[in-house]
Design an enzyme around this catalytic site. Structure first.
Site, PDB file in Angstrom:
ATOM      1  N   SER A 127       0.837  -1.196   0.000  1.00 42.39           N
ATOM      2  CA  SER A 127       0.000   0.000   0.000  1.00 42.39           C
ATOM      3  C   SER A 127       0.871   1.245   0.000  1.00 42.39           C
ATOM      4  O   SER A 127       1.969   1.245   0.574  1.00 42.39           O
ATOM      5  CB  SER A 127      -0.859  -0.026   1.268  1.00 42.39           C
ATOM      6  N   TYR A 151      -1.820  -0.375  10.725  1.00 37.78           N
ATOM      7  CA  TYR A 151      -2.091  -1.059   9.452  1.00 37.78           C
ATOM      8  C   TYR A 151      -0.901  -0.888   8.498  1.00 37.78           C
ATOM      9  O   TYR A 151      -0.398  -1.857   7.919  1.00 37.78           O
ATOM     10  CB  TYR A 151      -3.378  -0.513   8.814  1.00 37.78           C
ATOM     11  N   LYS A 155       2.041  -3.642   6.737  1.00 41.43           N
ATOM     12  CA  LYS A 155       2.445  -3.777   5.329  1.00 41.43           C
ATOM     13  C   LYS A 155       3.960  -3.610   5.191  1.00 41.43           C
ATOM     14  O   LYS A 155       4.608  -4.351   4.455  1.00 41.43           O
ATOM     15  CB  LYS A 155       1.722  -2.734   4.468  1.00 41.43           C
TER      16      LYS A 155
HETATM   17  P1  NAD Z   1     -11.066  -6.939   1.444  1.00 40.61           P
HETATM   18  O1  NAD Z   1     -11.250  -6.886   2.924  1.00 40.61           O
HETATM   19  O2  NAD Z   1     -12.233  -6.722   0.581  1.00 40.61           O
HETATM   20  O3  NAD Z   1     -10.368  -8.308   1.041  1.00 40.61           O
HETATM   21  C1  NAD Z   1      -9.487  -9.008   1.893  1.00 40.61           C
HETATM   22  C2  NAD Z   1      -9.932 -10.445   1.917  1.00 40.61           C
HETATM   23  O4  NAD Z   1      -9.033 -11.189   2.748  1.00 40.61           O
HETATM   24  C3  NAD Z   1     -11.338 -10.618   2.492  1.00 40.61           C
HETATM   25  O5  NAD Z   1     -12.096 -11.415   1.619  1.00 40.61           O
HETATM   26  C4  NAD Z   1     -11.105 -11.320   3.827  1.00 40.61           C
HETATM   27  O6  NAD Z   1     -12.174 -12.165   4.155  1.00 40.61           O
HETATM   28  C5  NAD Z   1      -9.809 -12.053   3.560  1.00 40.61           C
HETATM   29  N1  NAD Z   1      -8.997 -12.336   4.756  1.00 40.61           N
HETATM   30  C6  NAD Z   1      -8.582 -11.451   5.699  1.00 40.61           C
HETATM   31  N2  NAD Z   1      -7.850 -12.084   6.620  1.00 40.61           N
HETATM   32  C7  NAD Z   1      -7.785 -13.382   6.242  1.00 40.61           C
HETATM   33  C8  NAD Z   1      -7.155 -14.529   6.796  1.00 40.61           C
HETATM   34  N3  NAD Z   1      -6.473 -14.488   7.940  1.00 40.61           N
HETATM   35  N4  NAD Z   1      -7.277 -15.705   6.147  1.00 40.61           N
HETATM   36  C9  NAD Z   1      -7.990 -15.780   4.997  1.00 40.61           C
HETATM   37  N5  NAD Z   1      -8.603 -14.729   4.438  1.00 40.61           N
HETATM   38  C10 NAD Z   1      -8.500 -13.540   5.056  1.00 40.61           C
HETATM   39  O7  NAD Z   1      -9.904  -5.877   1.101  1.00 40.61           O
HETATM   40  P2  NAD Z   1      -9.418  -5.361  -0.321  1.00 40.61           P
HETATM   41  O8  NAD Z   1      -9.766  -3.943  -0.435  1.00 40.61           O
HETATM   42  O9  NAD Z   1      -9.803  -6.312  -1.381  1.00 40.61           O
HETATM   43  O10 NAD Z   1      -7.853  -5.423  -0.091  1.00 40.61           O
HETATM   44  C11 NAD Z   1      -7.065  -6.523  -0.508  1.00 40.61           C
HETATM   45  C12 NAD Z   1      -5.628  -6.287  -0.095  1.00 40.61           C
HETATM   46  O11 NAD Z   1      -5.161  -5.076  -0.667  1.00 40.61           O
HETATM   47  C13 NAD Z   1      -5.442  -6.136   1.412  1.00 40.61           C
HETATM   48  O12 NAD Z   1      -4.234  -6.780   1.774  1.00 40.61           O
HETATM   49  C14 NAD Z   1      -5.330  -4.651   1.612  1.00 40.61           C
HETATM   50  O13 NAD Z   1      -4.563  -4.330   2.745  1.00 40.61           O
HETATM   51  C15 NAD Z   1      -4.619  -4.242   0.344  1.00 40.61           C
HETATM   52  N6  NAD Z   1      -4.850  -2.842  -0.020  1.00 40.61           N
HETATM   53  C16 NAD Z   1      -6.149  -2.397  -0.155  1.00 40.61           C
HETATM   54  C17 NAD Z   1      -6.380  -1.074  -0.482  1.00 40.61           C
HETATM   55  C18 NAD Z   1      -7.777  -0.530  -0.585  1.00 40.61           C
HETATM   56  O14 NAD Z   1      -7.968   0.685  -0.514  1.00 40.61           O
HETATM   57  N7  NAD Z   1      -8.809  -1.367  -0.778  1.00 40.61           N
HETATM   58  C19 NAD Z   1      -5.300  -0.202  -0.687  1.00 40.61           C
HETATM   59  C20 NAD Z   1      -4.016  -0.698  -0.549  1.00 40.61           C
HETATM   60  C21 NAD Z   1      -3.802  -2.028  -0.214  1.00 40.61           C
HETATM   61  C1  WQD Z   2      -9.688   9.836   0.491  1.00 38.96           C
HETATM   62  C2  WQD Z   2      -9.886  11.332   0.710  1.00 38.96           C
HETATM   63  C3  WQD Z   2     -10.207  11.920   3.004  1.00 38.96           C
HETATM   64  C4  WQD Z   2     -14.026   9.862   3.525  1.00 38.96           C
HETATM   65  C5  WQD Z   2      -7.196   4.841   2.808  1.00 38.96           C
HETATM   66  C6  WQD Z   2      -6.170   4.168   3.675  1.00 38.96           C
HETATM   67  C7  WQD Z   2      -5.050   3.662   2.845  1.00 38.96           C
HETATM   68  C8  WQD Z   2      -5.526   2.807   1.668  1.00 38.96           C
HETATM   69  C9  WQD Z   2      -6.662   3.436   0.933  1.00 38.96           C
HETATM   70  C10 WQD Z   2      -5.248   0.494   2.207  1.00 38.96           C
HETATM   71  C11 WQD Z   2      -9.134  11.871   1.925  1.00 38.96           C
HETATM   72  C12 WQD Z   2     -11.454  12.217   2.210  1.00 38.96           C
HETATM   73  C13 WQD Z   2     -12.866  10.376   2.999  1.00 38.96           C
HETATM   74  C14 WQD Z   2     -15.071  10.763   3.861  1.00 38.96           C
HETATM   75  C15 WQD Z   2     -13.702  12.594   3.110  1.00 38.96           C
HETATM   76  N1  WQD Z   2      -5.972   1.532   2.104  1.00 38.96           N
HETATM   77  N2  WQD Z   2     -12.694  11.714   2.799  1.00 38.96           N
HETATM   78  N3  WQD Z   2     -14.869  12.099   3.633  1.00 38.96           N
HETATM   79  O1  WQD Z   2      -7.440   7.904   3.498  1.00 38.96           O
HETATM   80  O2  WQD Z   2      -6.431   8.191   1.188  1.00 38.96           O
HETATM   81  O3  WQD Z   2      -6.590   5.943   2.157  1.00 38.96           O
HETATM   82  O4  WQD Z   2      -7.657   3.911   1.837  1.00 38.96           O
HETATM   83  O5  WQD Z   2      -4.061   0.361   2.081  1.00 38.96           O
HETATM   84  O6  WQD Z   2      -4.214   2.950   3.695  1.00 38.96           O
HETATM   85  O7  WQD Z   2      -5.686   5.116   4.616  1.00 38.96           O
HETATM   86  O8  WQD Z   2      -8.651   7.048   1.437  1.00 38.96           O
HETATM   87  O9  WQD Z   2     -10.981   7.072   0.660  1.00 38.96           O
HETATM   88  O10 WQD Z   2     -10.514   7.189   3.142  1.00 38.96           O
HETATM   89  O11 WQD Z   2      -9.986   9.153   1.700  1.00 38.96           O
HETATM   90  O12 WQD Z   2     -13.574  13.801   2.939  1.00 38.96           O
HETATM   91  O13 WQD Z   2     -16.136  10.390   4.365  1.00 38.96           O
HETATM   92  O14 WQD Z   2     -11.277  11.565   0.983  1.00 38.96           O
HETATM   93  O15 WQD Z   2      -9.985  12.907   3.977  1.00 38.96           O
HETATM   94  O16 WQD Z   2      -8.713  13.161   1.596  1.00 38.96           O
HETATM   95  P1  WQD Z   2      -7.248   7.380   2.140  1.00 38.96           P
HETATM   96  P2  WQD Z   2     -10.120   7.547   1.757  1.00 38.96           P
END
Ligand code: NAD
Ligand code: WQD
Length: 349
Positions: A127, A151, A155
């Site tokens: 991330s 979190y 990572k």
């Molecule tokens: P999500 O929660 O929708 O998907 C994660 C999946 O992993 C879920 O289906 C959950 O049930 C499963 N899971 C969690 N812990 C588990 C375990 N111990 N054993 C088996 N399954 C498990 O999240 P997502 O948005 O699809 O994110 C996927 C990956 O990408 C995550 O690692 C997240 O940290 C990373 N990521 C997400 C974002 C984002 O904004 N969505 C941004 C950056 C990184």
């Molecule tokens: C985006 C922008 C908020 C909600 C998060 C995690 C990051 C990554 C992605 C996993 C910001 C603003 C948001 C609301 C708002 N996940 N906002 N009102 O914070 O950039 O990233 O998700 O790795 O780790 O921190 O994403 O979508 O929460 O926010 O004004 O109700 O929207 O302040 O500027 P963020 P976000």
């Protein structure tokens, strides 16, 4: 036709389910392991509906070594894409040990099971959060990592672990090295264009786009825009939003790269997956209104603790080494989010 098999951990989740679609469509065999702690098996039924193909699903926890050993024994896995993890920043501040245990320990168990099964190609969901507050708002892979919440630290720890494991085997097993891509996602949004799969947050969404679309459909009354006094052109926070389908295509490009000459001697390399440009919160609200014809009721609220004013990716390394860049537009991201929201107002339920 591709006959490789990919194990997708967390494959029932938001990004994982989209990855399963693209993998199946690219001809890979897909095996999913997910404990469904933040997802529903219906997502996998929809994946099979979209693609007309089947996948193998194991409902299991990646922290369970016996379950993983069984999967590696039953299935001829070539590569693992590791999405499984907990991802809510606020929750990680309240329950840090749960995050370290699930994400860091879970990844250790997975890496160990891969070593045992001699499967050493891995694509890991990292991330942009790992950067913390680096020297410039356009993040480059070589920047130092200084995550600012538990979190993000999980990572960064997993990245460190993977770099160490890879370096160790390059020394002692140069003939059979690890090949690892660490993909640092910026802000994934959007959904599959069919509207059949998408992001299905539990309870009130934390992230901007799911919140906006729930306001648009009337499930939530009003969006709070967190701060309008940031040093940005309109005062609201700027992020690099990336369409989830573009994002998962980057994973397939990463698999191809891991099997190319570049990784012949093994290695562990981080790549930013982002568009390389940012949009403000108000840009997103206006785009949503323009594309969907809905009015978004919003108010300006105080800044959210831990938010940065602005950041976006330098995605040039991914272009150079993975031959990957985003293809979809902001309008695609909004239209596809809205299609998913309107077709599934209650998510997968
Ligand atoms: P999500 O929660 O929708 O998907 C994660 C999946 O992993 C879920 O289906 C959950 O049930 C499963 N899971 C969690 N812990 C588990 C375990 N111990 N054993 C088996 N399954 C498990 O999240 P997502 O948005 O699809 O994110 C996927 C990956 O990408 C995550 O690692 C997240 O940290 C990373 N990521 C997400 C974002 C984002 O904004 N969505 C941004 C950056 C990184
Ligand atoms: C985006 C922008 C908020 C909600 C998060 C995690 C990051 C990554 C992605 C996993 C910001 C603003 C948001 C609301 C708002 N996940 N906002 N009102 O914070 O950039 O990233 O998700 O790795 O780790 O921190 O994403 O979508 O929460 O926010 O004004 O109700 O929207 O302040 O500027 P963020 P976000």
């Amino acid at each position: 036709m591709n006959s490789q098999t990919v194990l997708v951990t967390g494959g029932a989740g938001y990004i994982g389910s989209h990855a399963c679609v693209e993998l199946l469509q690219a001809g890979f065999n897909v095996v999913v392991v997910d404990n469904l702690c933040n997802s529903k098996s219906e997502a996998l039924a929809r994946v099979q509906q979209i693609t007309g193909k089947t996948l193998q699903f194991y409902q299991a926890d990646i922290r369970d070594p016996l379950a993983l050993a069984n999967i590696f024994e039953q299935e001829a896995i070539d590569t693992v894409i590791h999405f499984a993890g907990l991802k809510a920043v606020g929750e990680s501040c309240q329950q840090p040990l749960r995050y370290y245990e699930n994400n860091v320990y879970g990844s250790m168990v997975l890496i160990e099971a891969m070593q045992q099964a001699n499967v050493k190609q891995l694509v890991f969901s990292s991330s942009a959060t790992v950067y913390g507050e680096p020297p410039s708002v356009q993040y480059v892979e070589h920047f130092p990592l200084s995550p600012i919440n538990p979190y993000g630290r999980t990572k960064a720890m997993i990245e460190d672990m993977l770099r160490d494991v890879s370096a160790a085997d390059q020394l002692v097993k140069p003939e059979n090295p690890w090949k690892i891509a660490l993909l640092r996602y910026f802000n994934p949004i959007g959904a599959h264009a069919s509207g059949l799969i998408g992001e299905d947050p539990n309870g009130i969404p934390n992230n901007l786009m799911p919140y906006v679309s729930q306001v648009a459909i009337g499930k939530l009354a009003q969006l709070s825009v967190f701060g309008d006094d940031y040093p940005t052109p309109d005062g609201t926070g700027i992020r690099d939003y990336i369409h989830v389908v573009d994002l998962v295509k980057g994973h397939i490009k990463a698999i191809t790269a891991l099997q190319s000459d570049k990784f012949a001697a093994g290695g562990c390399q981080a790549y930013n997956l982002g568009a390389g440009k940012g949009y403000s919160v108000l840009d997103m609200v206006k785009a949503f209104e323009r594309v969907t014809g809905q009015t978004i009721n919003y108010k300006i609220a105080p800044r959210r603790a831990g938010d940065l004013a602005e950041f976006f990716a330098d995605p040039s390394l991914a272009l150079q080494e993975l031959d990957w860049q985003v293809e979809k537009t902001l309008d695609d991201m909004v239209a596809d989010t809205w299609a998913w929201q309107t077709k599934n107002p209650q998510g997968y339920q």
